[in-house]
Design a protein around this motif. Structure first.
Motif, PDB file in Angstrom:
ATOM      1  N   LYS A  72       9.658 -15.415  -8.163  1.00  0.00           N
ATOM      2  CA  LYS A  72      10.014 -16.819  -8.297  1.00  0.00           C
ATOM      3  C   LYS A  72      10.494 -17.416  -6.986  1.00  0.00           C
ATOM      4  CE  LYS A  72      13.977 -17.748 -10.189  1.00  0.00           C
ATOM      5  NZ  LYS A  72      15.097 -17.925 -11.150  1.00  0.00           N
ATOM      6  N   GLN A  73      11.259 -16.663  -6.208  1.00  0.00           N
ATOM      7  CA  GLN A  73      11.905 -17.261  -5.037  1.00  0.00           C
ATOM      8  C   GLN A  73      11.367 -16.761  -3.702  1.00  0.00           C
ATOM      9  OE1 GLN A  73      15.999 -16.267  -5.931  1.00  0.00           O
ATOM     10  NE2 GLN A  73      15.961 -14.382  -4.749  1.00  0.00           N
ATOM     11  N   MET A  74      10.433 -15.818  -3.719  1.00  0.00           N
ATOM     12  CA  MET A  74       9.857 -15.305  -2.484  1.00  0.00           C
ATOM     13  C   MET A  74       8.355 -15.585  -2.443  1.00  0.00           C
ATOM     14  SD  MET A  74      11.779 -11.582  -2.204  1.00  0.00           S
ATOM     15  CE  MET A  74      11.192 -11.222  -0.542  1.00  0.00           C
ATOM     16  N   ARG A  75       7.849 -15.788  -1.248  1.00  0.00           N
ATOM     17  CA  ARG A  75       6.407 -15.985  -1.069  1.00  0.00           C
ATOM     18  C   ARG A  75       5.646 -14.689  -1.298  1.00  0.00           C
ATOM     19  NH1 ARG A  75       3.906 -19.867   2.857  1.00  0.00           N
ATOM     20  NH2 ARG A  75       6.051 -20.181   3.579  1.00  0.00           N
ATOM     21  N   ARG A  76       6.173 -13.587  -0.709  1.00  0.00           N
ATOM     22  CA  ARG A  76       5.675 -12.242  -0.966  1.00  0.00           C
ATOM     23  C   ARG A  76       6.884 -11.311  -0.990  1.00  0.00           C
ATOM     24  NH1 ARG A  76       0.378 -10.438   2.135  1.00  0.00           N
ATOM     25  NH2 ARG A  76       0.536  -8.878   0.454  1.00  0.00           N
ATOM     26  N   PHE A  77       6.657  -9.996  -1.018  1.00  0.00           N
ATOM     27  CA  PHE A  77       7.763  -9.090  -1.314  1.00  0.00           C
ATOM     28  C   PHE A  77       8.291  -8.329  -0.109  1.00  0.00           C
ATOM     29  CE2 PHE A  77       5.251  -9.662  -5.193  1.00  0.00           C
ATOM     30  CZ  PHE A  77       6.235 -10.208  -6.018  1.00  0.00           C
ATOM     31  N   GLY A  78       7.757  -8.576   1.064  1.00  0.00           N
ATOM     32  CA  GLY A  78       8.350  -8.041   2.277  1.00  0.00           C
ATOM     33  C   GLY A  78       7.881  -6.668   2.685  1.00  0.00           C
ATOM     34  N   GLY A  79       8.478  -6.167   3.779  1.00  0.00           N
ATOM     35  CA  GLY A  79       8.026  -4.937   4.396  1.00  0.00           C
ATOM     36  C   GLY A  79       8.963  -3.758   4.252  1.00  0.00           C
ATOM     37  N   MET A  80      10.004  -3.889   3.408  1.00  0.00           N
ATOM     38  CA  MET A  80      10.966  -2.800   3.235  1.00  0.00           C
ATOM     39  C   MET A  80      10.699  -2.056   1.926  1.00  0.00           C
ATOM     40  SD  MET A  80      12.655  -3.085   6.006  1.00  0.00           S
ATOM     41  CE  MET A  80      13.822  -1.781   5.645  1.00  0.00           C
ATOM     42  N   VAL A  81      10.667  -0.737   2.010  1.00  0.00           N
ATOM     43  CA  VAL A  81      10.476   0.125   0.843  1.00  0.00           C
ATOM     44  C   VAL A  81      11.516   1.228   0.912  1.00  0.00           C
ATOM     45  CG1 VAL A  81       8.904   1.665  -0.395  1.00  0.00           C
ATOM     46  CG2 VAL A  81       7.986  -0.326   0.834  1.00  0.00           C
ATOM     47  N   TYR A 103      10.822  -1.107  -4.669  1.00  0.00           N
ATOM     48  CA  TYR A 103      10.119  -2.175  -3.952  1.00  0.00           C
ATOM     49  C   TYR A 103       9.978  -3.366  -4.888  1.00  0.00           C
ATOM     50  CZ  TYR A 103       6.635  -4.674  -1.177  1.00  0.00           C
ATOM     51  OH  TYR A 103       5.979  -5.622  -0.435  1.00  0.00           O
ATOM     52  N   PRO A 104      10.462  -4.550  -4.505  1.00  0.00           N
ATOM     53  CA  PRO A 104      10.420  -5.706  -5.416  1.00  0.00           C
ATOM     54  C   PRO A 104       9.019  -6.111  -5.849  1.00  0.00           C
ATOM     55  CG  PRO A 104      11.921  -6.109  -3.591  1.00  0.00           C
ATOM     56  CD  PRO A 104      11.176  -4.858  -3.261  1.00  0.00           C
ATOM     57  N   GLY A 105       8.011  -5.682  -5.100  1.00  0.00           N
ATOM     58  CA  GLY A 105       6.648  -6.030  -5.460  1.00  0.00           C
ATOM     59  C   GLY A 105       6.082  -5.215  -6.605  1.00  0.00           C
ATOM     60  N   LEU A 106       6.747  -4.157  -6.991  1.00  0.00           N
ATOM     61  CA  LEU A 106       6.289  -3.351  -8.120  1.00  0.00           C
ATOM     62  C   LEU A 106       6.724  -3.999  -9.426  1.00  0.00           C
ATOM     63  CD1 LEU A 106       7.155   0.229  -6.791  1.00  0.00           C
ATOM     64  CD2 LEU A 106       4.897  -0.850  -6.871  1.00  0.00           C
ATOM     65  N   ALA A 107       5.840  -4.065 -10.383  1.00  0.00           N
ATOM     66  CA  ALA A 107       6.135  -4.733 -11.648  1.00  0.00           C
ATOM     67  C   ALA A 107       7.318  -4.099 -12.369  1.00  0.00           C
ATOM     68  CB  ALA A 107       4.896  -4.704 -12.550  1.00  0.00           C
ATOM     69  N   GLU A 108       7.546  -2.811 -12.143  1.00  0.00           N
ATOM     70  CA  GLU A 108       8.651  -2.144 -12.831  1.00  0.00           C
ATOM     71  C   GLU A 108      10.002  -2.362 -12.148  1.00  0.00           C
ATOM     72  OE1 GLU A 108       6.381   1.129 -10.506  1.00  0.00           O
ATOM     73  OE2 GLU A 108       5.935  -0.713 -11.615  1.00  0.00           O
ATOM     74  N   HIS A 109      10.021  -2.966 -10.964  1.00  0.00           N
ATOM     75  CA  HIS A 109      11.294  -3.259 -10.303  1.00  0.00           C
ATOM     76  C   HIS A 109      12.059  -4.270 -11.150  1.00  0.00           C
ATOM     77  CE1 HIS A 109      14.193  -4.886  -7.425  1.00  0.00           C
ATOM     78  NE2 HIS A 109      13.921  -3.871  -6.622  1.00  0.00           N
ATOM     79  N   ALA A 141       0.826  -1.210   0.000  1.00  0.00           N
ATOM     80  CA  ALA A 141       0.000   0.000   0.000  1.00  0.00           C
ATOM     81  C   ALA A 141       0.861   1.262   0.000  1.00  0.00           C
ATOM     82  CB  ALA A 141      -0.929  -0.009   1.214  1.00  0.00           C
ATOM     83  N   VAL A 142       1.927   1.238   0.799  1.00  0.00           N
ATOM     84  CA  VAL A 142       2.833   2.388   0.867  1.00  0.00           C
ATOM     85  C   VAL A 142       3.547   2.596  -0.469  1.00  0.00           C
ATOM     86  CG1 VAL A 142       5.024   3.144   1.881  1.00  0.00           C
ATOM     87  CG2 VAL A 142       3.165   2.373   3.361  1.00  0.00           C
ATOM     88  N   ALA A 143       4.032   1.521  -1.061  1.00  0.00           N
ATOM     89  CA  ALA A 143       4.743   1.625  -2.336  1.00  0.00           C
ATOM     90  C   ALA A 143       3.820   2.161  -3.427  1.00  0.00           C
ATOM     91  CB  ALA A 143       5.302   0.268  -2.734  1.00  0.00           C
ATOM     92  N   GLU A 144       2.590   1.707  -3.431  1.00  0.00           N
ATOM     93  CA  GLU A 144       1.637   2.178  -4.437  1.00  0.00           C
ATOM     94  C   GLU A 144       1.362   3.661  -4.272  1.00  0.00           C
ATOM     95  OE1 GLU A 144      -2.906   1.213  -6.044  1.00  0.00           O
ATOM     96  OE2 GLU A 144      -2.034   0.037  -4.409  1.00  0.00           O
ATOM     97  N   PHE A 145       1.186   4.111  -3.018  1.00  0.00           N
ATOM     98  CA  PHE A 145       0.945   5.530  -2.780  1.00  0.00           C
ATOM     99  C   PHE A 145       2.139   6.375  -3.215  1.00  0.00           C
ATOM    100  CE2 PHE A 145       2.019   8.979   0.178  1.00  0.00           C
ATOM    101  CZ  PHE A 145       1.062   9.909  -0.203  1.00  0.00           C
ATOM    102  N   LEU A 146       3.327   5.971  -2.820  1.00  0.00           N
ATOM    103  CA  LEU A 146       4.516   6.753  -3.124  1.00  0.00           C
ATOM    104  C   LEU A 146       4.811   6.794  -4.620  1.00  0.00           C
ATOM    105  CD1 LEU A 146       6.806   5.562  -0.187  1.00  0.00           C
ATOM    106  CD2 LEU A 146       5.763   7.833  -0.451  1.00  0.00           C
ATOM    107  N   SER A 147       4.434   5.730  -5.331  1.00  0.00           N
ATOM    108  CA  SER A 147       4.696   5.673  -6.774  1.00  0.00           C
ATOM    109  C   SER A 147       3.969   6.776  -7.534  1.00  0.00           C
ATOM    110  CB  SER A 147       4.281   4.310  -7.337  1.00  0.00           C
ATOM    111  OG  SER A 147       5.093   3.286  -6.822  1.00  0.00           O
ATOM    112  N   GLY A 148       2.897   7.264  -6.972  1.00  0.00           N
ATOM    113  CA  GLY A 148       2.137   8.305  -7.663  1.00  0.00           C
ATOM    114  C   GLY A 148       2.364   9.690  -7.117  1.00  0.00           C
TER     115      GLY A 148
END
Length: 390
Positions: free
Chosen positions: A303-312, A289-295, A273-280
């Motif tokens: 491939k190797q993580m269950r989710r993308f974690g809490g660090m931004v 943030y590894p969870g963003l498609a553009e990362h 949620a934080v990464a999405e807000f900051l992106s705009g």
């Protein structure tokens, strides 16, 4: 003790959360206690000379609370051997001393944690250890940095603080082809999100201070491996150098592990949620943030993580002054070093956690701000950043 207990736990349980709650300690047969006791004793009575009762003699060598933690660590990392230390840097020091000798060479990330870099650059180089840096997101560059004397490849993934992602399986393959060991600092991901040993790593390292403890109330470190020879070396240095956690530290860390899966899900939810807000936001030039498609490492992370974690991490359009200003204006995000606790933290790496990299190949951008996104309500976290950026 930790080896036997962790193997048994692997046989009994498959689910991560079940291991996190139960591995390392069974209810006491005499009292029925379901939580591991704090064995606050420095010494243990022996049944005759050399007759160790339960395998314990002196708390630097071993303590039942610490042994329970070590078994838990091994189980949740899908490893055989777990060793607990007084800090993440103590674990780092043990790893380096166990694996390297004068004349040896290692490869480290070009954006490694500042404390790791400082220890290698200021201490180990004095003992004849050489190192090269490479972008761990590029296995070909890692291979290029290797030498015939390379004995260790050191990987953080995601890295601290630029959140680059390394392909653990690919790097393990090239490390082993070159006769080197691969150690993965898994602190940012945690065992819940990523299990490097299953991907070919030889050793997993943690600052258990962070997500494993999870409540900003204990300092610790860990090494987990399936390599018996390495574990023997770890055990010797752990006892010989004595950088071990006390029983209360071990207890707190083990208590934190029990809720790791629940916390990491919430950390990940909030970070997204934080990464999405900051992106705009117009004040932000780049969100990392590894969870963003553009990362650039998104596909490997998926491939190797269950989710993308809490660090931004973010870079501010206004440069260093804007970065410092953001750090001073937040109210829910606390300005502090460290990460991985239930509370959200904000910091300026160039002046704080990574100041030791100034002037080196690992120097971090001055406009960078690192966020450790906690488990508060996402709306409050976003609102806090919104007012701080206004």
């Amino acid at each position: 003790m930790s080896e036997q207990r962790s193997k048994a736990d692997h046989d009994r349980w498959q689910g991560f959360s079940t291991k996190a709650v139960h591995a390392g300690f069974d209810p006491d047969p005499q009292t029925g206690v379901v939580n591991v006791p704090i064995y606050a004793s420095s010494t243990f009575a022996q049944d005759g000379v050399g007759g160790l009762r339960g395998g314990f003699e002196y708390a630097r060598t071993g303590n039942p609370t610490r042994s329970a933690l070590e078994a838990s660590l091994a189980a949740i990392e899908s490893g055989t051997y777990g060793r607990a230390f007084s800090s993440g840097m103590a674990a780092t020091d043990c790893m380096l001393r166990a694996a390297l000798r004068p004349g040896d060479h290692l490869v480290i990330p070009n954006d490694a944690y500042g404390g790791t870099f400082r220890l290698i650059d200021k201490v180990f180089t004095q003992w004849g250890i050489e190192y090269s840096v490479a972008p761990i997101a590029d296995p070909a560059a890692v291979r290029e940095a290797m030498r015939p004397s390379t004995k260790l490849i050191w990987v953080e993934t995601p890295t601290n603080p630029l959140l680059n992602v390394g392909d653990i399986a690919a790097i393990a393959e090239l490390a082993h082809a070159g006769g080197a060991k691969l150690v993965v600092d898994n602190t940012f991901a945690s065992p819940y999100l990523q299990q490097p040993l299953t991907l070919g790593a030889d050793v997993v390292l943690h600052s258990t201070t962070k997500y494993l403890g999870g409540h900003s109330d204990v300092v610790g470190g860990a090494l987990v491996t399936n390599d018996e020879e390495l574990d023997v070396a770890f055990a010797f240095l752990q006892n010989g150098a004595g950088a071990v956690p006390g029983p209360f530290d071990a207890y707190l860390t083990m208590r934190g592990i029990k809720t790791l899966a629940l916390r990491m899900e919430r950390h990940s939810d909030n970070a997204e949620a934080v990464a999405e807000f900051l992106s705009g936001h117009s004040a932000v030039s780049h969100v990392i943030y590894p969870g963003l498609a553009e990362h650039p490492g998104h596909a490997v992370a998926a491939k190797q993580m269950r989710r993308f974690g809490g660090m931004v991490s973010v870079r501010l359009a206004g440069g260093i002054e804007a970065a410092r200003d953001l750090c001073s204006r937040t109210e829910v995000f606390t300005l502090a070093e460290s990460l991985g606790g239930v509370e959200s933290l904000i910091e300026h790496p160039a002046a704080m956690t990574h100041a030791s990299t100034e002037g080196s190949e690992l120097e971090v951008p001055a406009d960078l701000v690192r966020l450790s996104v906690g488990i508060e309500d996402a709306a409050d976290l976003v609102g806090d950043l919104e007012q701080a950026l206004a």
